[in-house]
Enzyme design. Structure first.
Site, PDB file in Angstrom:
ATOM      1  CD  GLU A 179      -2.844   1.338   2.476  1.00  0.00           C
ATOM      2  OE1 GLU A 179      -3.312   2.375   2.619  1.00  0.00           O
ATOM      3  OE2 GLU A 179      -2.883   0.119   3.252  1.00  0.00           O
ATOM      4  CE  LYS A 221      -6.202  -0.295   1.546  1.00  0.00           C
ATOM      5  NZ  LYS A 221      -6.295  -0.820   2.918  1.00  0.00           N
ATOM      6  N   GLY A 265      -9.568   9.815   2.226  1.00  0.00           N
ATOM      7  CA  GLY A 265     -10.766  10.417   2.704  1.00  0.00           C
ATOM      8  C   GLY A 265     -11.894  10.835   1.972  1.00  0.00           C
ATOM      9  NE  ARG A 296     -11.297   7.236   7.392  1.00  0.00           N
ATOM     10  CZ  ARG A 296     -10.690   8.388   7.135  1.00  0.00           C
ATOM     11  NH1 ARG A 296     -10.967   9.397   7.961  1.00  0.00           N
ATOM     12  NH2 ARG A 296      -9.663   8.429   6.305  1.00  0.00           N
TER      13      ARG A 296
END
Length: 347
Positions: A179, A221, A265, A296
């Site tokens: 990542e 990723k 985000g 998230r």
């Protein structure tokens, strides 16, 4: 190293219609997330929240793997006391483990960070494999600050760490998820985002080859290529999809089975819409599975719905299942506003 087993897992993690749930929040991060809903973070409350996600009926239809924090890897279901790796494996969901120790300032390179955690990693991998993990994740953090940051030194330091981690993971029989996250905080353009993302991924694959990593047994990723979140006139969905695909086609080898995007985000819906459009536009010449590894963007509504109230667990599970389904459909280019509208809070 069992190359066929590594390739099988790496391919399954990005299988069309499915993606990865990133439930690997560190202790400080889960503490912050739970505090936002008025819940104190303890091993018991952390476990109760993760249990809510992992015992959602039917989530395995859309989730191929789960990245766990070490605390969670050693915990068990609230009912029945089944260790999570065993519980997930029975559902056909691959258990994984976050192994890095976080990013720290890189000496001599103001603004750059490098991720730590290589010391003792071989022994930790052996323990994680015994506990049931079959893939791992290591995150590099790359900021954009003008033209000077990231530096070439910073990009190479992170690529080297990712490659050493990946080699150790494969030695232990675990698929490494690499990542190299380019943060989108700031006012930079989508062009600058693409430039830095391409440089980071290019350095990564040079380092992976140098460390003799088996690319067919790895997963990438990356971030999607989007404009800085604070910028004016941010790029639209089509531009994001086109820029992301162009970047990947320039620098990701065809040998890599799966690419699973992080949400960064972005909101839940933004991440899903972008993933859907990327898959709509990818065409037949994209050799990889293009899926998701969202944290998230799968959990935010479920967490807010739950709020620490046991009476709302079923509603929170419904919220999580909805987001997992939307994300799964986006890997097929089949997500739509109609699908999004099928679930509302309280339904």
């Amino acid at each position: 190293m069992n190359k066929s087993a590594l390739h099988e897992v790496a391919t399954a993690l990005g299988a069309p219609g499915k993606g990865i749930l990133a439930a690997d929040e560190s202790t400080p991060t889960i503490t912050k997330r739970l505090a936002a809903i008025g819940v104190e973070s303890t091993p018991a409350t952390n476990n109760a929240y993760r249990d809510l996600l992992f015992t959602t009926p039917g989530f395995e239809q859309y989730i191929s793997g789960v990245i766990l924090f070490e605390e969670t890897l050693r915990q068990s279901t609230v009912e029945g006391g089944v260790p999570y790796p065993e519980h997930l494996s029975k559902l056909g969901v691959v258990p994984g483990i976050k192994v890095d120790k976080g990013a720290k300032p890189l000496a001599g390179c103001p603004g750059d960070k490098v991720t730590e955690g290589l010391d003792g990693l071989r022994d930790r991998f052996a323990a994680y494999y015994e506990l049931g993990a079959r893939f791992a994740k290591w995150r590099a953090v790359i900021s954009i600050e003008g033209e000077a940051v990231p530096s070439t030194t910073g990009l190479r330091a992170n690529a080297h760490a990712l490659a050493r981690y990946a080699a150790l993971a494969q030695e232990a029989g675990l698929v490494p998820i690499c990542e190299p996250e380019v943060l989108m905080d700031g006012e930079h353009s989508i062009e600058r985002s693409g430039e830095v993302t391409e440089a980071a991924i290019t350095e990564l694959y040079a380092a992976l080859r140098e460390q003799k990593v088996f690319l067919e047994g790895t997963v990438l990723k990356p971030n999607m290529v989007v404009s800085g979140y604070d910028g004016a006139g941010r790029a639209g969905v089509d531009e994001v999809a086109a820029a992301t695909l162009a970047c990947l086609k320039r620098c990701v080898p065809a040998a890599v089975p799966s690419i699973v995007f992080l949400s960064g985000g972005q909101t839940e819906v933004e991440a899903t819409v972008h993933l859907d459009r990327i898959n709509e536009m990818k065409g037949d010449d994209a050799p990889w599975n293009l899926s998701f590894s969202f944290g998230r963007a799968l959990q935010q509504t479920a967490l807010a719905t739950w709020g620490g109230d046991d009476a709302k667990i079923d509603a929170a599970k419904a919220a999580f299942l909805h987001r997992a389904r939307c994300s799964g459909l986006a890997t097929l280019g089949d997500y739509s506003e109609a699908v999004e509208a099928e679930w509302k809070p309280g339904s």
